[in-house]
Enzyme design. Structure first.
Site, PDB file in Angstrom:
ATOM      1  N   ARG A   1      38.592  18.078  35.456  1.00 49.00           N
ATOM      2  CA  ARG A   1      39.418  19.190  35.951  1.00 49.00           C
ATOM      3  C   ARG A   1      39.638  19.164  37.466  1.00 49.00           C
ATOM      4  O   ARG A   1      39.303  20.131  38.172  1.00 49.00           O
ATOM      5  CB  ARG A   1      38.850  20.542  35.489  1.00 49.00           C
ATOM      6  CG  ARG A   1      38.587  20.597  34.005  1.00 49.00           C
ATOM      7  CD  ARG A   1      38.282  21.980  33.504  1.00 49.00           C
ATOM      8  NE  ARG A   1      39.499  22.769  33.305  1.00 49.00           N
ATOM      9  CZ  ARG A   1      39.526  23.984  32.792  1.00 49.00           C
ATOM     10  NH1 ARG A   1      38.407  24.567  32.423  1.00 49.00           N
ATOM     11  NH2 ARG A   1      40.662  24.633  32.648  1.00 49.00           N
TER      12      ARG A   1
ATOM     13  N   ASP B   1      44.345  23.944  23.387  1.00 45.38           N
ATOM     14  CA  ASP B   1      43.426  25.075  23.195  1.00 45.38           C
ATOM     15  C   ASP B   1      43.255  25.464  21.720  1.00 45.38           C
ATOM     16  O   ASP B   1      42.390  26.279  21.398  1.00 45.38           O
ATOM     17  CB  ASP B   1      43.911  26.306  23.992  1.00 45.38           C
ATOM     18  CG  ASP B   1      43.888  26.051  25.488  1.00 45.38           C
ATOM     19  OD1 ASP B   1      43.244  25.070  25.912  1.00 45.38           O
ATOM     20  OD2 ASP B   1      44.526  26.815  26.237  1.00 45.38           O
TER      21      ASP B   1
ATOM     22  N   LYS C   1      45.177  35.794  27.807  1.00 48.57           N
ATOM     23  CA  LYS C   1      44.178  35.519  28.841  1.00 48.57           C
ATOM     24  C   LYS C   1      44.764  34.673  29.960  1.00 48.57           C
ATOM     25  O   LYS C   1      44.611  34.990  31.140  1.00 48.57           O
ATOM     26  CB  LYS C   1      42.981  34.775  28.220  1.00 48.57           C
ATOM     27  CG  LYS C   1      42.030  34.191  29.265  1.00 48.57           C
ATOM     28  CD  LYS C   1      40.884  33.417  28.656  1.00 48.57           C
ATOM     29  CE  LYS C   1      41.124  31.959  28.464  1.00 48.57           C
ATOM     30  NZ  LYS C   1      40.920  31.103  29.646  1.00 48.57           N
ATOM     31  N   ASN C   2      45.438  33.581  29.604  1.00 48.24           N
ATOM     32  CA  ASN C   2      45.838  32.636  30.655  1.00 48.24           C
ATOM     33  C   ASN C   2      47.025  33.114  31.495  1.00 48.24           C
ATOM     34  O   ASN C   2      47.307  32.537  32.537  1.00 48.24           O
ATOM     35  CB  ASN C   2      46.072  31.244  30.059  1.00 48.24           C
ATOM     36  CG  ASN C   2      44.745  30.607  29.656  1.00 48.24           C
ATOM     37  OD1 ASN C   2      43.683  31.049  30.096  1.00 48.24           O
ATOM     38  ND2 ASN C   2      44.805  29.585  28.814  1.00 48.24           N
TER      39      ASN C   2
ATOM     40  N   CYS D   1      35.378  26.154  31.648  1.00 46.65           N
ATOM     41  CA  CYS D   1      34.830  25.340  30.551  1.00 46.65           C
ATOM     42  C   CYS D   1      34.683  23.880  30.966  1.00 46.65           C
ATOM     43  O   CYS D   1      35.560  23.331  31.631  1.00 46.65           O
ATOM     44  CB  CYS D   1      35.752  25.428  29.334  1.00 46.65           C
ATOM     45  SG  CYS D   1      35.776  27.045  28.558  1.00 46.65           S
TER      46      CYS D   1
ATOM     47  N   ARG E   1      34.430  35.380  26.971  1.00 48.99           N
ATOM     48  CA  ARG E   1      35.272  35.197  28.154  1.00 48.99           C
ATOM     49  C   ARG E   1      36.745  35.292  27.798  1.00 48.99           C
ATOM     50  O   ARG E   1      37.582  35.593  28.662  1.00 48.99           O
ATOM     51  CB  ARG E   1      35.020  33.803  28.763  1.00 48.99           C
ATOM     52  CG  ARG E   1      33.760  33.708  29.588  1.00 48.99           C
ATOM     53  CD  ARG E   1      33.718  32.395  30.338  1.00 48.99           C
ATOM     54  NE  ARG E   1      35.063  32.021  30.736  1.00 48.99           N
ATOM     55  CZ  ARG E   1      35.549  30.788  30.655  1.00 48.99           C
ATOM     56  NH1 ARG E   1      34.816  29.818  30.215  1.00 48.99           N
ATOM     57  NH2 ARG E   1      36.781  30.540  31.032  1.00 48.99           N
TER      58      ARG E   1
END
Ligand code: EPZ
Length: 417
Positions: free
Chosen positions: A121, A304, A22-23, A116, A396
Site C-alpha cells: 500500500r 473488496d 464507508k469508502n 488493512c 471498522r
C-alpha cells in the site's frame, strides 16, 4: 479483543438495509475541513472508522456532532497541526487529511497511514500528485511533511488508477490556482460522491466517474448539506450471504448499477436474483456452477468482494478460480476457510476452489475487514458454532452487522475476551 460466535446452518429471510458507503464517508469527513463553515453529512455509517476520523477532527479543534446517521462538522475554529501517529495508524483513510490540510493550509505533517494489511500500500502516487501541484515532500522515517508556497493546477497522469491518489489530488487541487487535470483517474462511485460533496461546497470539478477529472481551482469553499451513497461493498456482502443462506433475502437501499459485475457473477453461478430500482432479492440455490473471478478497478469485479465471494464458490460444483490483481496479500482468509472445510489452494495471485464442500464451525481469524466479512458468511453457512477472533476489523467497516443479521434470523453473539 472482541470475538463473534455464530451458530450456523440457519435459513435467513427478511430485509437488510444497506448503510452509507464507508469508502466515501472516510474521504468526505477529511474533505469537510476545506471550508471554514459548518457542513452536514447524512447517511454516515456508525462504524469505528468514522469514530477514528472524528477523533482526528477533534484533535484539529474541529467540532463534530452526530445524531441518527448525520454528522455535523464545524471547522470554524480549526487549527492546523501534526496528526499524531496513534491516530493516523488507526486507518488508511487518515491519509486524506494530507490532501485536505495541504489544500487548505499549504502545509501538512503526518505519519504513514494504517489500515488493512492486504499489501504494501505505497502512497507514491499521492505524493507525486502533490509535487506536481507545487508542493515539496520531506520524509523522515515514516513521517511526511508536505509544504507549498502556493499550489498551482497541473496535468497529472496516474500510473495506476488509484482510488486514494485520485481523491487526495482532488482534495489538494480544489483550492489551487488554475486548472488541474487528472488522467487515468479511478472511476469508483465513491470518487463521484466525494466530487459531488466538493462541488456542493462550491468546488468546480467535472468528469468524476470517468478517467479524466478536471478541477478549476476556486478561492473559497462554503457550507453544504450532503448525502453519502449506499455502500456497494456492504450490499454485495449481504447479497453473497443471501445467496449462501437466504430465502427471499432482500437487500434494500442499494444502487444496482454500482453492483453490475457482482450481480452478473451471482447470476452466472446460478443464483436467482430479482433486481428492483433500489433493492435485490436473492435465495440460496443448492446447485451452483463454478466460475472465474478476476478483480479489477471499477467497473470490474471489486477486490473488496473477492473474499466473501470465495465463500460462495466453495459451494459451486467443480473448479472455480479467483484471481486477485489489486492487492498482493489478499488471500489470508483462505487458510481459515480451509480450516472450516473448504478445499482451496493458492498459487501466485490465484485461488483455486474445488467444490462443493461442507463447512463445519471452528475458530477462525478476521485477518482484515473483508476477510472478516468472508468469515461471517462462512460461519453463517457452516454447521455448528464458528468463533471469529479479531472482530474489530469487521466493526471498522460494517454498521450494526450483528443487529442486521439477527433481524433476518442469524444467531450471533459478540463477546469481549
Ligand atoms: C481503496 O484503497 C479502498 N479503501 C480499498 O478498500 C479498496 O480495496 C481499493 O481502493 C481498491 O478498490 C478506501 O477507499 C479507504 P488504491 P486505496 O490506491 O485507495 C497501488 C476496504 O476493504 N498504489 O486504489 O488504498 C496499490 O498498492 C478497503 O474497504 C500504488 O502503487 O487503493 C494497489 O495495488 C481495502 N501507489 C493499487 O494501486 C499509490 O500511491 C490500487 O490502490 C497508491 C496505490
Amino acid at each position: 479483543m472482541k470475538i463473534m460466535e455464530i451458530e450456523g446452518g440457519r435459513e435467513l429471510s427478511g430485509t437488510i438495509r444497506v448503510s452509507g458507503a464507508k469508502n466515501a464517508t472516510v474521504a468526505i469527513i477529511p474533505a469537510a475541513i476545506l471550508t471554514d463553515e459548518e457542513v452536514t453529512i447524512c447517511n454516515v455509517p456508525e462504524i469505528t472508522d468514522t469514530d477514528a476520523l472524528c477523533d482526528i477532527l477533534n484533535e484539529l479543534n474541529v467540532k463534530t456532532s452526530r445524531a441518527s446517521g448525520s454528522l455535523v462538522i464545524d471547522p470554524s475554529k480549526m487549527k492546523n497541526g501534526e496528526i499524531k501517529e496513534e491516530y493516523s495508524k488507526k486507518l488508511r483513510a487518515s491519509y486524506y487529511f494530507m490532501g485536505a490540510l495541504l489544500g487548505k493550509y499549504k502545509e501538512v505533517s503526518m505519519f504513514f497511514p494504517g489500515g488493512c494489511s492486504i499489501g504494501a500500500r505505497p502512497i507514491d502516487l499521492h505524493l507525486k500528485g502533490f509535487e506536481a501541484l507545487g508542493a515539496k515532500v520531506t520524509k523522515i522515517k515514516n513521517k511526511y511533511t508536505v509544504k507549498a508556497d502556493k499550489l498551482v493546477g497541473a496535468n497529472i497522469y496516474l500510473d495506476i488508477a488509484s482510488v486514494g491518489a485520485t481523491i487526495n489530488i482532488m482534495l489538494a487541487a480544489v483550492l489551487a490556482e488554475g486548472k488541474t487535470v487528472i488522467d487515468n483517474a479511478a472511476k469508483e462511485p465513491e470518487i463521484v460522491n466525494v466530487a459531488t460533496f466538493l462541488n456542493n461546497m462550491g468546488a468546480k470539478i467535472v468528469g468524476a466517474g470517468t478517467s479524466t477529472i478536471k478541477i478549476e481551482g476556486v478561492e473559497k469553499l462554503h457550507k453544504c448539506f450532503h448525502e453519502i451513497i449506499p455502500d456497494r461493498i456492504e450490499a454485495g456482502t449481504y447479497l453473497i450471504i443471501g445467496a449462501l443462506c437466504g430465502k427471499n433475502f432482500k437487500v434494500d437501499n442499494l444502487i444496482p448499477e454500482h453492483l453490475d459485475s457482482v450481480l452478473s457473477k451471482l447470476e452466472e453461478v446460478g443464483i436467482d436474483i430479482q433486481v428492483g430500482q433500489d433493492y435485490a432479492i436473492v435465495s440460496n440455490n443448492n446447485k451452483l456452477k463454478h466460475t472465474t473471478i478476476k478483480t479489477a478497478v471499477y467497473p470490474g469485479f471489486p477486490t473488496d468482494l473477492q473474499q466473501p465471494f470465495t465463500v460462495l464458490l466453495t459451494q459451486a460444483e467443480g473448479k472455480s478460480k479467483v484471481v486477485e490483481t489489486i492487492w498482493e496479500n489478499r488471500f489470508m482468509h483462505i487458510k481459515y476457510l480451509n480450516d472450516l472445510g473448504s478445499d482451496i489452494t493458492v498459487k501466485n495471485q490465484t485461488a483455486t476452489i474445488e467444490g462443493p464442500t461442507k463447512l463445519n464451525g471452528t475458530t477462525v481469524v478476521a485477518t482484515d475487514l473483508r476477510a472478516g466479512a468472508a468469515m461471517v458468511a462462512a460461519g453463517l453457512l457452516a454447521e455448528g458454532t464458528t468463533t471469529i477472533t479479531n472482530v474489530e476489523h469487521i466493526l471498522r467497516g460494517y454498521e450494526q452487522i450483528i443487529e442486521k443479521l439477527e433481524s433476518v434470523g442469524a444467531k450471533i453473539t459478540l463477546k469481549e475476551v
